[in-house]
Design a protein around this motif. Structure first.
Motif, mmCIF file in Angstrom:
data_model
loop_
_atom_site.group_PDB
_atom_site.id
_atom_site.type_symbol
_atom_site.label_atom_id
_atom_site.label_comp_id
_atom_site.label_asym_id
_atom_site.label_seq_id
_atom_site.Cartn_x
_atom_site.Cartn_y
_atom_site.Cartn_z
ATOM 1 N N VAL A 24 0.845 -1.189 0.000
ATOM 2 C CA VAL A 24 0.000 0.000 0.000
ATOM 3 C C VAL A 24 0.881 1.239 0.000
ATOM 4 N N SER A 25 0.290 2.381 -0.288
ATOM 5 C CA SER A 25 1.037 3.633 -0.303
ATOM 6 C C SER A 25 1.442 4.053 1.106
ATOM 7 N N SER A 26 2.622 4.604 1.201
ATOM 8 C CA SER A 26 3.106 5.214 2.440
ATOM 9 C C SER A 26 3.563 6.642 2.141
ATOM 10 N N ALA A 27 2.910 7.263 1.162
ATOM 11 C CA ALA A 27 3.335 8.561 0.637
ATOM 12 C C ALA A 27 3.096 9.729 1.588
ATOM 13 N N THR A 28 2.221 9.562 2.580
ATOM 14 C CA THR A 28 1.988 10.622 3.557
ATOM 15 C C THR A 28 2.286 10.075 4.944
ATOM 16 N N VAL A 29 2.395 10.964 5.895
ATOM 17 C CA VAL A 29 2.634 10.544 7.277
ATOM 18 C C VAL A 29 1.536 9.586 7.731
ATOM 19 N N GLU A 30 0.297 9.948 7.458
ATOM 20 C CA GLU A 30 -0.828 9.124 7.899
ATOM 21 C C GLU A 30 -0.803 7.739 7.245
ATOM 22 N N LEU A 36 2.662 0.885 8.736
ATOM 23 C CA LEU A 36 3.588 0.367 9.740
ATOM 24 C C LEU A 36 2.911 -0.027 11.049
ATOM 25 N N GLY A 37 1.719 0.481 11.268
ATOM 26 C CA GLY A 37 1.045 0.235 12.537
ATOM 27 C C GLY A 37 1.707 0.964 13.687
ATOM 28 N N CYS A 38 2.150 2.183 13.431
ATOM 29 C CA CYS A 38 2.813 2.969 14.473
ATOM 30 C C CYS A 38 2.154 4.341 14.586
ATOM 31 N N ALA A 39 2.546 5.090 15.577
ATOM 32 C CA ALA A 39 2.032 6.450 15.760
ATOM 33 C C ALA A 39 2.579 7.353 14.648
ATOM 34 N N PRO A 40 1.756 8.253 14.122
ATOM 35 C CA PRO A 40 2.204 9.135 13.032
ATOM 36 C C PRO A 40 3.446 9.961 13.363
ATOM 37 N N GLU A 41 3.597 10.339 14.614
ATOM 38 C CA GLU A 41 4.759 11.157 14.965
ATOM 39 C C GLU A 41 6.084 10.421 14.790
ATOM 40 N N ARG A 42 6.065 9.089 14.753
ATOM 41 C CA ARG A 42 7.305 8.316 14.562
ATOM 42 C C ARG A 42 7.726 8.219 13.100
ATOM 43 N N ILE A 43 6.913 8.743 12.202
ATOM 44 C CA ILE A 43 7.313 8.815 10.792
ATOM 45 C C ILE A 43 8.276 9.989 10.656
ATOM 46 N N ALA A 44 9.452 9.739 10.139
ATOM 47 C CA ALA A 44 10.443 10.792 9.939
ATOM 48 C C ALA A 44 10.248 11.359 8.534
ATOM 49 N N LYS A 45 9.489 12.446 8.469
ATOM 50 C CA LYS A 45 9.208 13.035 7.157
ATOM 51 C C LYS A 45 10.380 13.915 6.728
ATOM 52 N N ILE A 97 8.254 13.060 -4.648
ATOM 53 C CA ILE A 97 7.429 13.402 -3.490
ATOM 54 C C ILE A 97 6.700 12.139 -3.053
ATOM 55 N N GLY A 98 6.635 11.946 -1.747
ATOM 56 C CA GLY A 98 6.046 10.733 -1.185
ATOM 57 C C GLY A 98 7.108 9.711 -0.849
ATOM 58 N N GLY A 99 8.318 9.899 -1.404
ATOM 59 C CA GLY A 99 9.427 8.996 -1.136
ATOM 60 C C GLY A 99 10.710 9.740 -0.818
ATOM 61 N N VAL A 123 12.770 5.775 14.478
ATOM 62 C CA VAL A 123 11.823 6.457 13.589
ATOM 63 C C VAL A 123 11.838 5.750 12.240
ATOM 64 N N PHE A 124 10.876 6.122 11.393
ATOM 65 C CA PHE A 124 10.714 5.477 10.093
ATOM 66 C C PHE A 124 10.759 6.493 8.954
ATOM 67 N N PRO A 125 11.929 6.728 8.359
ATOM 68 C CA PRO A 125 11.968 7.562 7.154
ATOM 69 C C PRO A 125 11.629 6.726 5.913
ATOM 70 N N ALA A 126 11.208 7.410 4.860
ATOM 71 C CA ALA A 126 10.948 6.753 3.577
ATOM 72 C C ALA A 126 12.266 6.269 2.978
ATOM 73 N N CYS A 127 12.152 5.495 1.903
ATOM 74 C CA CYS A 127 13.342 4.949 1.240
ATOM 75 C C CYS A 127 13.319 5.167 -0.272
ATOM 76 N N GLY A 128 12.855 6.320 -0.700
ATOM 77 C CA GLY A 128 12.987 6.658 -2.115
ATOM 78 C C GLY A 128 11.748 6.504 -2.962
ATOM 79 N N ASP A 129 10.704 5.878 -2.440
ATOM 80 C CA ASP A 129 9.449 5.816 -3.196
ATOM 81 C C ASP A 129 8.274 5.861 -2.230
ATOM 82 N N SER A 130 7.082 5.832 -2.769
ATOM 83 C CA SER A 130 5.893 6.058 -1.954
ATOM 84 C C SER A 130 5.319 4.798 -1.312
ATOM 85 N N ASN A 131 6.109 3.731 -1.224
ATOM 86 C CA ASN A 131 5.649 2.552 -0.471
ATOM 87 C C ASN A 131 6.810 1.820 0.192
ATOM 88 N N SER A 132 7.693 2.613 0.813
ATOM 89 C CA SER A 132 8.839 2.003 1.490
ATOM 90 C C SER A 132 9.225 2.815 2.722
#
Length: 158
Positions: A24-30, A36-45, A97-99, A123-132
């Motif tokens: 699924v997409s992970s392109a936004t914090v939400e 990931l099943g984690c709190a949005p604040e733990r996403i490292a945007k 954008i999104g990754g 924390v969980f930063p993206a990895c270059g695309d909108s689903n990683s």
């Protein structure tokens, strides 16, 4: 292509297998938090800006619930916050954008970590695309993002 660059980047440290790819997409914090099943604040945007005076592209990695404060940004960088235009992000940063992430980027792009991240162990930063994403400790994020230094340019999180 960007995900592959990030996988190659982490492969040199024996960490490519830690990258998580979602169905699924992970392109936004939400969306990333849901995937990931984690709190949005733990996403490292990772937010991309242009410093006009220095003619530099910079990335600011912040907690998912943090918002850039224009006054703090100007105090830190001596000019107002100017986000990259959508059509220039891939060209200047190497990721869509999104990754957007602070890994496998051009060497002239500077990376700053915002203080909003320090309250977490990982924390969980993206990895270059909108689903990683990848789960990193804060010291790992400092190391692998080739961080310039920590900044305090966000609010809405404390």
């Amino acid at each position: 292509m960007s995900l592959q660059k990030v996988k190659e980047y982490f492969a040199q440290y024996g960490m490519a297998e830690r990258i998580i790819v979602f169905d699924v997409s992970s392109a936004t914090v939400e969306l990333a938090a849901q995937a990931l099943g984690c709190a949005p604040e733990r996403i490292a945007k990772t937010l991309s800006f242009q410093l006009k005076k220095a003619d530099k592209t910079i990335l600011i990695v912040a907690a998912g619930d943090a918002k850039v404060d224009n006054t703090k940004f100007k105090q830190t960088f001596h000019e107002r916050a100017l986000m990259l235009k959508v059509d220039t992000v891939v060209e200047k940063v190497g990721h869509p954008i999104g990754g957007v992430c602070p890994f496998a980027i051009p060497s002239d792009v500077l990376v700053y970590l915002d203080e909003s991240l320090k309250r977490f162990e990982t924390v969980f930063p993206a990895c270059g695309d909108s689903n990683s994403a990848i789960e990193l400790t804060i010291p790992e994020l400092e190391t692998y993002a080739n961080t310039q230094h920590w900044v305090d340019v966000c609010n809405n999180w404390a």
